[in-house]
Write an enzyme that holds these catalytic residues in place. Structure first.
Site, PDB file in Angstrom:
ATOM      1  N   PHE A   1       0.858  -1.186   0.000  1.00 30.80           N
ATOM      2  CA  PHE A   1       0.000   0.000   0.000  1.00 30.80           C
ATOM      3  C   PHE A   1       0.888   1.228   0.000  1.00 30.80           C
ATOM      4  O   PHE A   1       1.753   1.374   0.860  1.00 30.80           O
ATOM      5  CB  PHE A   1      -0.928   0.037   1.225  1.00 30.80           C
ATOM      6  CG  PHE A   1      -1.835   1.239   1.217  1.00 30.80           C
ATOM      7  CD1 PHE A   1      -2.988   1.247   0.440  1.00 30.80           C
ATOM      8  CD2 PHE A   1      -1.518   2.380   1.933  1.00 30.80           C
ATOM      9  CE1 PHE A   1      -3.810   2.375   0.389  1.00 30.80           C
ATOM     10  CE2 PHE A   1      -2.341   3.508   1.891  1.00 30.80           C
ATOM     11  CZ  PHE A   1      -3.485   3.495   1.121  1.00 30.80           C
TER      12      PHE A   1
ATOM     13  N   ASP B   1       9.232   2.465   1.593  1.00 33.76           N
ATOM     14  CA  ASP B   1       8.085   3.220   2.097  1.00 33.76           C
ATOM     15  C   ASP B   1       7.957   2.887   3.580  1.00 33.76           C
ATOM     16  O   ASP B   1       7.473   1.813   3.956  1.00 33.76           O
ATOM     17  CB  ASP B   1       6.825   2.808   1.319  1.00 33.76           C
ATOM     18  CG  ASP B   1       5.559   3.497   1.848  1.00 33.76           C
ATOM     19  OD1 ASP B   1       5.602   4.068   2.953  1.00 33.76           O
ATOM     20  OD2 ASP B   1       4.531   3.425   1.154  1.00 33.76           O
TER      21      ASP B   1
ATOM     22  N   LYS C   1       3.086   9.330   8.507  1.00 37.99           N
ATOM     23  CA  LYS C   1       2.216   9.064   9.654  1.00 37.99           C
ATOM     24  C   LYS C   1       2.706   9.597  11.017  1.00 37.99           C
ATOM     25  O   LYS C   1       2.175  10.563  11.523  1.00 37.99           O
ATOM     26  CB  LYS C   1       1.910   7.579   9.727  1.00 37.99           C
ATOM     27  CG  LYS C   1       0.950   7.136   8.603  1.00 37.99           C
ATOM     28  CD  LYS C   1       0.440   5.744   8.784  1.00 37.99           C
ATOM     29  CE  LYS C   1      -0.778   5.459   7.928  1.00 37.99           C
ATOM     30  NZ  LYS C   1      -0.533   5.037   6.552  1.00 37.99           N
TER      31      LYS C   1
HETATM   32  C1  LIG Z   1      -0.766   5.257   5.198  1.00 38.87           C
HETATM   33  C2  LIG Z   1       0.244   4.851   4.214  1.00 38.87           C
HETATM   34  C3  LIG Z   1       0.483   5.606   3.050  1.00 38.87           C
HETATM   35  C4  LIG Z   1      -0.363   6.788   2.671  1.00 38.87           C
HETATM   36  O1  LIG Z   1      -0.233   7.835   3.565  1.00 38.87           O
HETATM   37  P1  LIG Z   1      -1.315   9.043   3.525  1.00 38.87           P
HETATM   38  O2  LIG Z   1      -0.777  10.006   4.533  1.00 38.87           O
HETATM   39  O3  LIG Z   1      -2.638   8.468   3.877  1.00 38.87           O
HETATM   40  O4  LIG Z   1      -1.289   9.586   2.142  1.00 38.87           O
HETATM   41  C5  LIG Z   1       1.515   5.211   2.228  1.00 38.87           C
HETATM   42  N1  LIG Z   1       2.253   4.136   2.502  1.00 38.87           N
HETATM   43  C6  LIG Z   1       2.055   3.388   3.598  1.00 38.87           C
HETATM   44  C7  LIG Z   1       2.943   2.221   3.869  1.00 38.87           C
HETATM   45  C8  LIG Z   1       1.034   3.707   4.486  1.00 38.87           C
HETATM   46  O5  LIG Z   1       0.799   2.949   5.558  1.00 38.87           O
END
Ligand SMILES: *Cc1c(COP(=O)(O)O)cnc(C)c1O
Length: 395
Positions: free
Chosen positions: A141, A226, A255
């Site tokens: 994701f 990520d 986050k």
């Molecule tokens: C939450 C998340 C995102 C997206 O972040 P947003 O601030 O909602 O755009 C991207 N990558 C990972 C691994 C995430 O958990």
């Protein structure tokens, strides 16, 4: 139940129904938070083992954060990047010092935006050699913008938004063969969550990541991690990659970076970062003094309160406690630090609802996974309370 509170709740619910897009389907109305706890509109208290989806790693309303945000809000909130400010470079330096060697930072406002930046950096880097393809993992994701949706390895998020942005390929996670077979002359980057979050709390195998690192070095491919969910202490290391003994070329954070104040960051080694010359990428809000002050206070608190040590100690207790729960519904327990997935043989939504009814907020991930992302400041009593409620819900 107090009718005044009921009236307030009805008012909020109808204001949601009448004025907000139905992109979410929330049920609880939360009005207050303190440490690992939140309170709903009726005054009921919940132990928050979701932490706003791995955002409030220092718990809710940490006084150091409240103070830093208030002080900076009274001094300077925003200037744009047409001017320097006195906070942004301190945060950039701090993030590098925390272990991203040879790094430069770019600030934005969310995880998706940080990943967009990483994708643009990779494409810009590849433009010199005509390469553009980015390989990502199945079940990954990376966000909800069009490019990060194309990067995301779960097709369901893309339904209805076609055509997909071209230039992405997905391969099974933790499968080195599949990855190396997918690399061709067009490939410029590989993008990986060291611990997959939304996909179901799936950690990368250490050997796999080491091989991927070596492959990317050999083929001049940008290795992007990520760490939007698994970074910022969540795995017991400040950066998740530090638990694997390798460093990516680029990494994204968001986050928990400012414990709830919106901010995102892209870090990259100088060789790669240098392709983003003046005018090639930008964000109006990115790196404004208020967000950066919140992030700096977050990191300072990590050091002062020995957050990583607590995360590791509570992780051991929590893992041990979950493994002791005698339930036929538990298929597997996995994760790193305080990023824990319980694979269950029953309806996850029911487990989540039963826990909430008993005062514990937990999340769902992937298919059939109960996801625990408690604040890293929880103590033994919090762990015991959570285990008791979980055991009951998994009976
Ligand atoms: C939450 C998340 C995102 C997206 O972040 P947003 O601030 O909602 O755009 C991207 N990558 C990972 C691994 C995430 O958990």
């Amino acid at each position: 139940m107090n009718t005044k509170e009921q009236k307030k709740a009805e008012g909020i619910k109808s204001a949601y129904a009448e004025n907000l897009m139905r992109t979410y389907a929330p049920e609880l109305i939360l009005v207050k938070g303190q440490g690992a706890y939140v309170w709903d509109v009726y005054g009921k208290r919940y132990l928050d083992f979701g932490a706003g989806i791995s955002v409030c790693n220092l718990g809710h309303c940490h006084p150091a954060l409240t103070e830093a945000i208030s002080a900076q809000a009274a001094r300077l909130v925003h200037t744009s990047n047409l001017y320097m400010n006195d906070v942004q470079p301190l945060l950039a330096r701090k993030l590098v010092e925390k272990g991203f060697d040879d790094g430069l930072a770019f600030f934005c406002n969310s995880g998706a935006e940080a990943n967009e930046g990483a994708i643009k950096l990779a494409r810009k880097y590849g433009s010199a050699t005509g390469r553009f393809k980015i390989i990502t993992m199945q079940d990954s994701f990376h966000g909800r913008t069009l490019a990060t949706l194309a990067a995301t390895g779960r097709g369901k998020y893309r339904n209805g938004f076609s055509p997909d942005m071209p230039g992405f390929a997905h391969v099974p996670f933790n499968d080195f063969e599949a990855l190396s077979n997918a690399i061709d002359k067009d490939t410029v980057a590989v993008m990986i969550e060291p611990v997959q979050g939304e996909g179901g709390i799936i950690p990368a195998d250490p050997e796999y990541l080491k091989k991927v690192r070596a492959l990317c070095d050999a083929r001049d491919i940008v290795l992007i991690f990520d760490e939007v969910q698994c970074g910022m202490g969540r795995t017991g290391y400040f950066y998740a990659f530090q638990g694997y003994g390798i460093q990516p070329d680029a990494m994204t954070l968001a986050k928990a970076l400012a414990n709830g104040f919106p901010i995102g960051a892209l870090l990259a080694r100088k060789k790669f970062a240098s392709v983003l010359s003046p005018g090639t990428h930008a964000s109006t809000f990115g790196g404004n003094p208020l967000a950066c002050a919140a992030a700096l206070a977050t990191i300072k608190t990590f050091d002062e309160e020995k957050i990583l040590e607590n995360c590791r100690a509570m992780s051991e207790l929590l893992f041990a406690g979950i493994r002791k729960i005698a339930s036929k519904k538990i298929i597997q327990v996995r994760g790193r630090g305080l990023m824990i997935g319980i694979v269950v043989a029953c309806d996850v939504r029911k487990v989540v609802a039963d826990c909430a009814a008993n005062g514990l907020l937990v999340l769902q991930a992937g298919e059939g996974v109960v996801r625990l992302l408690p604040p890293l400041v929880i103590d033994r009593n919090d762990v015991d309370s959570a285990l008791e409620i979980l055991a009951e819900a998994l009976k």
